[in-house]
Design a protein around this motif. Sequence first.
Motif, PDB file in Angstrom:
ATOM      1  N   ILE A  90       1.496   4.881   0.965  1.00 29.38           N
ATOM      2  CA  ILE A  90       1.018   5.916   1.883  1.00 29.38           C
ATOM      3  C   ILE A  90       2.010   7.069   1.889  1.00 29.38           C
ATOM      4  CG2 ILE A  90      -0.353   4.352   3.310  1.00 29.38           C
ATOM      5  CD1 ILE A  90       1.912   4.199   5.271  1.00 29.38           C
TER       6      ILE A  90
ATOM      7  N   ILE B  11      -0.347  -4.986   9.864  1.00 30.04           N
ATOM      8  CA  ILE B  11       0.856  -4.255   9.443  1.00 30.04           C
ATOM      9  C   ILE B  11       1.841  -4.377  10.594  1.00 30.04           C
ATOM     10  CG2 ILE B  11       1.814  -2.028   8.781  1.00 30.04           C
ATOM     11  CD1 ILE B  11      -0.934  -1.300   7.668  1.00 30.04           C
TER      12      ILE B  11
ATOM     13  N   SER C  56      -7.985  -2.200   3.009  1.00 32.25           N
ATOM     14  CA  SER C  56      -8.320  -3.398   3.792  1.00 32.25           C
ATOM     15  C   SER C  56      -9.764  -3.821   3.547  1.00 32.25           C
ATOM     16  CB  SER C  56      -8.104  -3.124   5.284  1.00 32.25           C
ATOM     17  OG  SER C  56      -6.766  -2.790   5.549  1.00 32.25           O
TER      18      SER C  56
ATOM     19  N   ILE D  18       0.847  -1.198   0.000  1.00 35.95           N
ATOM     20  CA  ILE D  18       0.000   0.000   0.000  1.00 35.95           C
ATOM     21  C   ILE D  18       0.883   1.249   0.000  1.00 35.95           C
ATOM     22  CG2 ILE D  18      -1.867   1.214   1.164  1.00 35.95           C
ATOM     23  CD1 ILE D  18      -2.543  -1.379   2.603  1.00 35.95           C
TER      24      ILE D  18
ATOM     25  N   ASP E 107      -3.097   8.443   5.944  1.00 28.85           N
ATOM     26  CA  ASP E 107      -2.573   7.076   5.817  1.00 28.85           C
ATOM     27  C   ASP E 107      -3.596   6.067   6.314  1.00 28.85           C
ATOM     28  OD1 ASP E 107      -0.143   8.021   4.876  1.00 28.85           O
ATOM     29  OD2 ASP E 107       0.805   8.026   6.857  1.00 28.85           O
TER      30      ASP E 107
ATOM     31  N   ILE F 237      -5.286   2.999   4.203  1.00 26.81           N
ATOM     32  CA  ILE F 237      -5.164   1.601   4.644  1.00 26.81           C
ATOM     33  C   ILE F 237      -6.541   1.001   4.907  1.00 26.81           C
ATOM     34  CG2 ILE F 237      -4.260   0.079   6.438  1.00 26.81           C
ATOM     35  CD1 ILE F 237      -2.002   2.149   6.831  1.00 26.81           C
TER      36      ILE F 237
ATOM     37  N   LEU G  78       0.754  -4.981   4.002  1.00 23.67           N
ATOM     38  CA  LEU G  78      -0.420  -5.411   4.759  1.00 23.67           C
ATOM     39  C   LEU G  78      -0.545  -6.912   4.603  1.00 23.67           C
ATOM     40  CD1 LEU G  78      -3.154  -4.519   6.268  1.00 23.67           C
ATOM     41  CD2 LEU G  78      -4.198  -4.830   4.007  1.00 23.67           C
TER      42      LEU G  78
END
Length: 330
Positions: free
Chosen positions: A55, A76, A95, A53, A87, A91, A62
């Motif tokens: 960020i 994480i 997810s 991912i 961020d 995430i 992840l």
Amino acid sequence: MIKQIFVCISSCFCRLFHMLSINTSIPKNSFWQSDIWKRILSDSHQCESIEMIQISWGMVFLEVRKIGMGFFGGFILWTIFDFTEEDIKIISEFSKKKECLFFQIEPLFGNISPKWFNPYRYFLEPYTRIIDLTQSEDEILWNMHEKGRYNIRLSQKRWVHTRWVEHTPENIKIWMELLADSTSRDGFFQNSQTYYEVFLSEISLSNKGWLLFAYYNEKPIAAGIFVYYEDQAIYYYGASVSDRDLRKHMAPYLIQWEALLEGKIRGCCSYDFLGIAHPDDPASHLRWVSEFKEKFGGQVRKLPEKKLFVISWKYWLFLSVRNIKKIFSK
């Protein structure tokens, strides 16, 4: 003499780097956010998938893992950076696409917002013990517990010797036998042979770690797996025989000492024992192994709190069902 000079230069470099890091906040990478760790998880099938991912400060891994009842959670692990609100949003959305009920962050440094929930599980113990490898060998020995120094020298006097070995089928077999002996004695969990094969293959091929054996009369009586990543040496796994006549030779102490020296040769600045018991918990299952690690000195360090961000209401339903099952299984 050449080895001593190299160790001295490495120690001086580490001290200088630490001063620069303090002044300029230069971050170091985490082994658990490296391509090596990603390959270990992927090739040993430790999780469903490993997602990258993007960020604010770069890429983060992840780990999508099964949590039971057909559900998934995102993890994480052991990052070294703080996360911004943006961020967290990125995430969370990612997810959700992976059908995770939550994602959990375990930081090595920094802080997590208190509004988050307690972690689903712990991958790394909240406390660890770390030795400063920028010290000289004499300083490290001096700062050890007297019993630690004594046991290292005792092992040497009894002609125990160590050897870094390759991850051959024969050596893997020896490792698994020692590990089975240890886990049956101490009650710890052990991973599959495939996992250790992949782990050792990845760290050795990248020259980031090896398997170390201790021998008495050419019989392997103790072993350790050690990772050397960036400026950090990590004691990852250990195993030893249960035979009392062989245990009296104190081979695990010599194993640790040789691994410490290897960290200095590689220019590492710290040696992480990777998990000890809570200092105020005398009944911890880690008490015995923590007392062993304590004999080498170093400083106890508490890791930042691990926190969980809930994505779906189904997580609370999942927890309720799991808790009910625990009650009825007693």
